[in-house]
Write a protein that holds these residues in place. Structure first.
Motif, PDB file in Angstrom:
ATOM      1  N   PRO A  43      -4.769 -14.679   7.143  1.00 36.78           N
ATOM      2  CA  PRO A  43      -4.817 -15.335   5.777  1.00 36.78           C
ATOM      3  C   PRO A  43      -3.797 -15.831   5.074  1.00 36.78           C
ATOM      4  O   PRO A  43      -2.792 -15.188   5.392  1.00 36.78           O
ATOM      5  CB  PRO A  43      -5.645 -14.194   4.903  1.00 36.78           C
ATOM      6  CG  PRO A  43      -6.445 -13.364   5.898  1.00 36.78           C
ATOM      7  CD  PRO A  43      -5.594 -13.518   7.260  1.00 36.78           C
ATOM      8  N   ALA A  87      -6.261 -17.333   0.216  1.00 30.64           N
ATOM      9  CA  ALA A  87      -6.704 -16.598  -0.936  1.00 30.64           C
ATOM     10  C   ALA A  87      -6.003 -17.222  -1.757  1.00 30.64           C
ATOM     11  O   ALA A  87      -4.718 -17.770  -1.865  1.00 30.64           O
ATOM     12  CB  ALA A  87      -5.944 -15.344  -1.053  1.00 30.64           C
ATOM     13  N   MET A 103      -9.120  -8.461  -1.184  1.00 33.41           N
ATOM     14  CA  MET A 103      -9.266 -10.014  -0.785  1.00 33.41           C
ATOM     15  C   MET A 103      -8.610 -10.159   0.980  1.00 33.41           C
ATOM     16  O   MET A 103      -9.477 -10.595   1.669  1.00 33.41           O
ATOM     17  CB  MET A 103      -8.401 -10.775  -1.599  1.00 33.41           C
ATOM     18  CG  MET A 103      -8.289 -12.065  -1.220  1.00 33.41           C
ATOM     19  SD  MET A 103      -9.840 -13.099  -1.166  1.00 33.41           S
ATOM     20  CE  MET A 103     -10.387 -12.902  -3.159  1.00 33.41           C
ATOM     21  N   TYR A 104      -7.453  -9.505   1.039  1.00 30.69           N
ATOM     22  CA  TYR A 104      -7.055  -9.670   2.411  1.00 30.69           C
ATOM     23  C   TYR A 104      -7.945  -8.850   3.332  1.00 30.69           C
ATOM     24  O   TYR A 104      -8.458  -9.503   4.662  1.00 30.69           O
ATOM     25  CB  TYR A 104      -5.790  -9.021   2.660  1.00 30.69           C
ATOM     26  CG  TYR A 104      -5.039  -9.071   4.056  1.00 30.69           C
ATOM     27  CD1 TYR A 104      -4.292 -10.065   4.381  1.00 30.69           C
ATOM     28  CD2 TYR A 104      -5.339  -8.261   5.023  1.00 30.69           C
ATOM     29  CE1 TYR A 104      -3.827 -10.503   5.325  1.00 30.69           C
ATOM     30  CE2 TYR A 104      -4.686  -8.450   6.213  1.00 30.69           C
ATOM     31  CZ  TYR A 104      -3.864  -9.488   6.609  1.00 30.69           C
ATOM     32  OH  TYR A 104      -3.325  -9.879   7.794  1.00 30.69           O
ATOM     33  N   LEU A 107     -11.206 -11.438   3.843  1.00 24.13           N
ATOM     34  CA  LEU A 107     -10.651 -12.395   4.692  1.00 24.13           C
ATOM     35  C   LEU A 107     -10.454 -12.418   6.187  1.00 24.13           C
ATOM     36  O   LEU A 107     -10.505 -13.306   7.045  1.00 24.13           O
ATOM     37  CB  LEU A 107      -9.674 -13.257   4.003  1.00 24.13           C
ATOM     38  CG  LEU A 107      -9.816 -13.896   2.709  1.00 24.13           C
ATOM     39  CD1 LEU A 107      -8.556 -14.629   2.118  1.00 24.13           C
ATOM     40  CD2 LEU A 107     -10.863 -15.041   2.561  1.00 24.13           C
ATOM     41  N   GLY A 121     -11.289 -16.206  -2.482  1.00 26.62           N
ATOM     42  CA  GLY A 121     -11.005 -16.269  -0.995  1.00 26.62           C
ATOM     43  C   GLY A 121     -11.957 -17.311  -0.085  1.00 26.62           C
ATOM     44  O   GLY A 121     -13.143 -17.357  -0.394  1.00 26.62           O
TER      45      GLY A 121
END
Length: 364
Positions: free
Chosen positions: A4, A118, A134-135, A138, A221
């Motif tokens: 990402p 993101a 978020m990480y 993704l 994302g």
């Protein structure tokens, strides 16, 4: 699968703030909000960042944040200009205002091709928890019969400022925790009676927003399918919406996502957080960022907003500086937790130096 990439939108004019808020110092030791965002994103796992800026801001951005971030992350710049558009489109004659957040992200299309991204604003504090969620999403997300996107949803009451109104994407979820609908409200505020309301906007009447309602702060994302889809979205915007307000009409990121959801092409998982927002929508918001207090982020740091104890303020400074002084006591604690990677060591060397304990206490 490519890792990402963090995309930061920083090309807006900041008319309500009255200055270049993206690189204006806000923290007790001269930090800018981007310092917190890049730091949290790096700790979550991001190794590359793309800043979307206006070309004339390149030197200022490189000096304020780019040079520091390059020591531990790959840094690239994308430029949002009115002439950067899908083939055949042209901005209205005499327009100066950027074309909106969806257009800004489209301008990073070539730099992020094939990568999940993101997307965040440059002038909002999101909190470490949001970047971790978020990480993690993704790193595993894959499209199937639909595009599988996500967003971080904040409780609306945690995203307000006392200095004016804010714009938020007000969200509705389905029974599976997916975004069912999002609508941009541009004048949200808390009235004297404690009720959260938004003002009338064009044909849309004024109304109320219940506490706990998830709202978007533009922490999105996307899988690699999103940016190519914006080509068609921009063409539709230019054909149907922009003629209604050619000088100020904008193509917002929530509008682009909502259209894909309604067409049955995409879903967006709502990743919920209880973190409190902090930003500089207005110049008065900046006052909370200096010596008048702070609130404790979920990472244990001290940032503007809610008062914390003196010891917490000292911990904040140690965490932010990453013990830049390298004293043996903190070096021992650090090594006891886990080995330090080269990238983490680079961040510690580049972070603002920790003040003395006395000066830390005096500023609280």
């Amino acid at each position: 699968m490519n890792k990402p990439v963090l995309v930061i939108m920083a090309a807006g004019m900041g008319s309500r703030y009255g200055g270049l808020k993206q690189i204006d110092p806000i923290g007790p030791n001269g930090q800018i909000i981007l310092d917190y965002s890049v730091y949290d994103a790096h700790r979550a796992g991001f190794e590359r960042v793309v800043f979307i800026i206006r070309p004339e801001l390149h030197e200022a951005f490189e000096q304020a944040i780019g040079a520091k971030a390059r020591r531990f992350m790959q840094v690239d710049y994308a430029y949002q200009t009115l002439d950067r558009l899908p083939e055949g489109l042209k901005a209205p004659e005499g327009r100066e205002k950027p074309l909106g957040t969806a257009h800004a992200v489209w301008c990073a299309k070539e730099l992020t091709e094939g990568c999940p991204i993101a997307v965040i604003n440059a002038d909002d504090f999101y909190g470490a928890d949001a970047f971790r969620k978020m990480y993690d999403y993704l790193s595993q997300a894959e499209d199937d019969d639909r595009f599988r996107y996500c967003m971080v949803g904040y409780q609306v009451e945690n995203t307000l400022t006392e200095n004016g109104t804010v714009s938020r994407g007000v969200c509705t979820e389905d029974e599976h925790g997916l975004l069912a609908h999002i609508i941009e409200r541009t004048s949200i505020h808390r009235d004297a009676d404690g009720v959260i309301r938004y003002d009338a906007d064009g044909d849309a009447p004024a109304g109320e927003i219940a506490p706990g309602t998830p709202v978007s702060l533009n922490l999105w994302g996307f899988t690699p399918s999103f940016l190519p889809s914006l080509d068609e979205g921009l063409r539709t915007f230019f054909a149907e919406k922009l003629p209604e307000n050619p000088m100020k009409g904008e193509y917002y990121l929530p509008f682009a996502v909502d259209a894909l959801i309604k067409e049955g092409k995409a879903t967006a998982k709502v990743l919920k957080t209880s973190a409190r927002w902090y930003g500089v929508t207005y110049r008065e918001d900046k006052k909370a960022g200096h010596h008048g207090g702070g609130f404790a982020d979920d990472g244990g740091r001290r940032v503007p907003g809610r008062p914390v104890k003196r010891r917490a303020a000292w911990i904040f400074r140690l965490n932010l500086s990453r013990c830049a002084t390298g004293c043996s006591r903190h070096r021992t604690r650090r090594s006891a937790r886990r080995p330090m990677s080269r990238s983490r060591a680079a961040w510690r060397r580049s972070a603002p130096r920790s003040p003395s304990r006395a000066s830390a206490r005096s500023s609280v």
